[in-house]
Design a protein around this motif. Structure first.
Motif, PDB file in Angstrom:
ATOM      1  N   THR A  34       0.863  -1.183   0.000  1.00 38.18           N
ATOM      2  CA  THR A  34       0.000   0.000   0.000  1.00 38.18           C
ATOM      3  C   THR A  34       0.904   1.239   0.000  1.00 38.18           C
ATOM      4  O   THR A  34       2.074   1.140   0.376  1.00 38.18           O
ATOM      5  CB  THR A  34      -0.902   0.039   1.256  1.00 38.18           C
ATOM      6  OG1 THR A  34      -0.051   0.099   2.405  1.00 38.18           O
ATOM      7  CG2 THR A  34      -1.805  -1.176   1.346  1.00 38.18           C
ATOM      8  N   LYS A  94      -1.799  -5.015   1.346  1.00 30.15           N
ATOM      9  CA  LYS A  94      -3.216  -5.289   1.104  1.00 30.15           C
ATOM     10  C   LYS A  94      -3.306  -6.747   0.648  1.00 30.15           C
ATOM     11  O   LYS A  94      -2.705  -7.126  -0.372  1.00 30.15           O
ATOM     12  CB  LYS A  94      -3.715  -4.337   0.018  1.00 30.15           C
ATOM     13  CG  LYS A  94      -5.208  -4.331  -0.158  1.00 30.15           C
ATOM     14  CD  LYS A  94      -5.586  -3.179  -1.095  1.00 30.15           C
ATOM     15  CE  LYS A  94      -7.085  -3.139  -1.306  1.00 30.15           C
ATOM     16  NZ  LYS A  94      -7.491  -2.131  -2.267  1.00 30.15           N
ATOM     17  N   ALA A 141      -5.135  -3.987  11.711  1.00 33.27           N
ATOM     18  CA  ALA A 141      -5.596  -4.103  10.321  1.00 33.27           C
ATOM     19  C   ALA A 141      -6.988  -3.515  10.149  1.00 33.27           C
ATOM     20  O   ALA A 141      -7.746  -3.349  11.113  1.00 33.27           O
ATOM     21  CB  ALA A 141      -5.629  -5.581   9.913  1.00 33.27           C
ATOM     22  N   LYS A 142      -7.303  -3.211   8.887  1.00 35.45           N
ATOM     23  CA  LYS A 142      -8.674  -2.857   8.510  1.00 35.45           C
ATOM     24  C   LYS A 142      -9.139  -3.889   7.491  1.00 35.45           C
ATOM     25  O   LYS A 142      -8.321  -4.499   6.797  1.00 35.45           O
ATOM     26  CB  LYS A 142      -8.706  -1.465   7.878  1.00 35.45           C
ATOM     27  CG  LYS A 142      -8.326  -0.371   8.883  1.00 35.45           C
ATOM     28  CD  LYS A 142      -8.449   1.003   8.258  1.00 35.45           C
ATOM     29  CE  LYS A 142      -7.944   2.101   9.178  1.00 35.45           C
ATOM     30  NZ  LYS A 142      -8.628   2.196  10.446  1.00 35.45           N
ATOM     31  N   ARG A 177     -11.707  -4.627   4.170  1.00 38.03           N
ATOM     32  CA  ARG A 177     -12.517  -3.997   3.118  1.00 38.03           C
ATOM     33  C   ARG A 177     -13.684  -4.913   2.789  1.00 38.03           C
ATOM     34  O   ARG A 177     -13.501  -6.117   2.536  1.00 38.03           O
ATOM     35  CB  ARG A 177     -11.670  -3.745   1.868  1.00 38.03           C
ATOM     36  CG  ARG A 177     -12.461  -3.135   0.704  1.00 38.03           C
ATOM     37  CD  ARG A 177     -11.533  -2.848  -0.477  1.00 38.03           C
ATOM     38  NE  ARG A 177     -12.251  -2.284  -1.614  1.00 38.03           N
ATOM     39  CZ  ARG A 177     -12.756  -3.017  -2.604  1.00 38.03           C
ATOM     40  NH1 ARG A 177     -12.638  -4.332  -2.595  1.00 38.03           N
ATOM     41  NH2 ARG A 177     -13.393  -2.440  -3.601  1.00 38.03           N
ATOM     42  N   GLU A 179     -18.021   0.136  -1.402  1.00 44.75           N
ATOM     43  CA  GLU A 179     -17.148  -0.475  -0.390  1.00 44.75           C
ATOM     44  C   GLU A 179     -17.271   0.229   0.953  1.00 44.75           C
ATOM     45  O   GLU A 179     -17.699   1.378   1.017  1.00 44.75           O
ATOM     46  CB  GLU A 179     -15.693  -0.420  -0.856  1.00 44.75           C
ATOM     47  CG  GLU A 179     -15.119   0.991  -0.878  1.00 44.75           C
ATOM     48  CD  GLU A 179     -13.604   1.036  -1.077  1.00 44.75           C
ATOM     49  OE1 GLU A 179     -13.054   0.141  -1.728  1.00 44.75           O
ATOM     50  OE2 GLU A 179     -12.990   1.997  -0.568  1.00 44.75           O
ATOM     51  N   ILE A 230     -14.792   0.348   4.765  1.00 45.19           N
ATOM     52  CA  ILE A 230     -13.584  -0.124   5.441  1.00 45.19           C
ATOM     53  C   ILE A 230     -13.883  -0.150   6.932  1.00 45.19           C
ATOM     54  O   ILE A 230     -14.354   0.839   7.495  1.00 45.19           O
ATOM     55  CB  ILE A 230     -12.387   0.835   5.179  1.00 45.19           C
ATOM     56  CG1 ILE A 230     -12.195   1.088   3.674  1.00 45.19           C
ATOM     57  CG2 ILE A 230     -11.116   0.311   5.829  1.00 45.19           C
ATOM     58  CD1 ILE A 230     -11.646  -0.059   2.875  1.00 45.19           C
ATOM     59  N   HIS A 286     -10.713  -7.772   1.426  1.00 42.73           N
ATOM     60  CA  HIS A 286      -9.281  -7.563   1.714  1.00 42.73           C
ATOM     61  C   HIS A 286      -8.999  -7.379   3.204  1.00 42.73           C
ATOM     62  O   HIS A 286      -9.845  -6.852   3.931  1.00 42.73           O
ATOM     63  CB  HIS A 286      -8.755  -6.285   1.024  1.00 42.73           C
ATOM     64  CG  HIS A 286      -8.677  -6.376  -0.449  1.00 42.73           C
ATOM     65  ND1 HIS A 286      -9.718  -6.020  -1.261  1.00 42.73           N
ATOM     66  CD2 HIS A 286      -7.673  -6.792  -1.275  1.00 42.73           C
ATOM     67  CE1 HIS A 286      -9.373  -6.197  -2.528  1.00 42.73           C
ATOM     68  NE2 HIS A 286      -8.144  -6.665  -2.564  1.00 42.73           N
ATOM     69  N   ILE A 340      -6.311  -5.049   5.104  1.00 40.37           N
ATOM     70  CA  ILE A 340      -5.366  -3.965   4.807  1.00 40.37           C
ATOM     71  C   ILE A 340      -4.544  -3.711   6.074  1.00 40.37           C
ATOM     72  O   ILE A 340      -5.088  -3.316   7.115  1.00 40.37           O
ATOM     73  CB  ILE A 340      -6.103  -2.678   4.383  1.00 40.37           C
ATOM     74  CG1 ILE A 340      -7.014  -2.980   3.183  1.00 40.37           C
ATOM     75  CG2 ILE A 340      -5.111  -1.575   4.043  1.00 40.37           C
ATOM     76  CD1 ILE A 340      -8.055  -1.920   2.913  1.00 40.37           C
TER      77      ILE A 340
END
Ligand SMILES: Cc1cc2nc3c(=O)[nH]c(=O)nc-3n(C[C@H](O)[C@H](O)[C@H](O)COP(=O)(O)OP(=O)(O)OC[C@H]3O[C@@H](n4cnc5c(N)ncnc54)[C@H](O)[C@@H]3O)c2cc1C
Length: 331
Positions: free
Chosen positions: A65, A71, A175-176, A178, A185, A187, A216, A218
């Protein structure tokens, strides 16, 4: 197994479209590697009308990223996560967790999205004969039943432990996730994704809506951190851990600036031990600090009739994860 329709979308948008118009998670289900879903279908625990294969629709790559993080696509296989050089360099605790999931066969077919979203392994949930809360029934069988592998944190109404090994380091690294649905989307912080059970929300384990797909993980740039991950199993078997812990320590010279301590297999969600995090801040990493933080981590545990032993096991996991982060050898 009940007959079902099979849909094989080739992009994210079609995968989301394939979930509608029912928007009913009991009737339409996503398929990653199938390690969990197919077993549930064969055991008549889940009986979808339609199965949507997401392996050809979702991202199967691991990419940097702009801020120096990574990601990770939901269709990445667990083995590819564990063997990725960038993940090994930046997030060794995530690699440690991935490398200990099940067996080589499970890691070869299981996906990141499937692992994070797998359903509980509670033997009452997995047994057709027990109509528990999670299947629309009127009780959790664990408190009065065989509860040796159940939660030691939380007060119900269900007492499952979250089954995902990857979820714990994901939360520890901040983390995040998605998610994609019909209106685009969103997050979500990994720590906010997993939900404690309530009577209004007893059948699900996270905030993913019935018309959404998880796409995902992230991960932020780790910065100057030390990492530790320690899992305890009954023996060196392929089974889930009894308890485990990931610690991520942001260093300030020779002392800990701030800490994230997250335990797995002890609660319905990856369990963040904030008392342990406070106990670590400002300290050097040594045996005494680790022991003190481990005791703090288990404050408030409420074991049931057969799982008191998990308190000590989890304490040991936290202590050893901290010592590992400090490069201090454990027994
Ligand atoms: C003997 C054994 C030991 C195991 N040990 C461990 C262990 O130590 N640690 C651990 O973490 N796991 C363990 N597992 C579980 C295994 O790792 C998971 O079942 C596997 O990772 C699930 O991945 P999958 O892609 O096969 O999921 P699937 O079975 O395809 O899907 C799992 C669930 O997630 C949903 N899903 C799949 N993809 C998505 C998506 N993109 N968005 C939203 N929902 C989705 C599915 O609908 C399904 O409900 C073990 C399994 C076995 C059989």
């Amino acid at each position: 197994m009940k007959a079902f329709a099979y849909v094989n979308p080739t992009n994210e948008k079609d995968a989301v479209a394939a979930l509608g118009p029912e928007r009913d998670r009991d009737r339409v289900m996503l398929l990653g590697g199938g390690q969990d879903l197919l077993a549930r279908m064969k055991d008549y625990i889940s009986q979808p009308d339609r199965v949507v294969n997401v392996k050809n629709a979702l991202d199967a790559t691991i990419a940097p990223t702009p801020d120096g993080g990574l990601k990770i696509g939901a269709a990445v296989r667990i083995v590819d996560l564990a063997e990725n050089a960038q993940v090994q360099k930046l997030y060794p605790s995530l690699v440690a967790a991935a490398g200990e999931v099940g067996t080589p066969q499970i890691r070869n077919s299981g996906t990141v999205g499937g692992n994070i979203n797998q359903r509980p392994r509670c033997w009452y949930f997995r047994n057709e004969e027990f109509n528990c809360f999670k299947k629309g029934g009127d009780r959790c069988f664990a408190p009065a039943g065989e509860n040796q592998f159940h939660a030691i944190f939380g007060s119900g109404p269900t007492h499952i432990v979250h089954p995902s090994s990857l979820a714990v380091p994901a939360v520890a690294y901040g983390a995040k996730f998605r998610l994609v649905g019909p209106s685009g989307e969103r997050i979500v912080d990994a720590a906010e994704y997993f939900t404690m059970p309530t009577m209004q929300n007893v059948k699900t384990e996270n905030v993913l809506a019935a018309d959404e797909v998880f796409t995902h993980i992230i991960l932020p740039a780790p910065g100057n951190v030390k990492h530790g991950h320690y899992e305890v199993r009954f023996k060196a078997s392929h089974d889930w851990p009894i308890a485990f812990a990931t610690v991520v320590l942001a260093m300030n010279g020779g002392t800990i600036g701030s800490a994230r301590v997250v335990m797995g297999a002890v609660a319905p969600v990856p369990w963040r031990a904030q008392a342990a995090e406070r106990a670590l801040a400002g300290k050097r990493i040594d045996e005494a600090t680790a022991a003190e933080a481990a005791i703090a981590a288990l404050e408030g545990a409420r074991p049931m009739s057969q799982n008191n032993y998990k308190v000590q096991v989890a304490k040991t996991a936290v202590k050893r994860a901290i010592l590992q982060a400090g490069g201090i050898k454990t027994a």
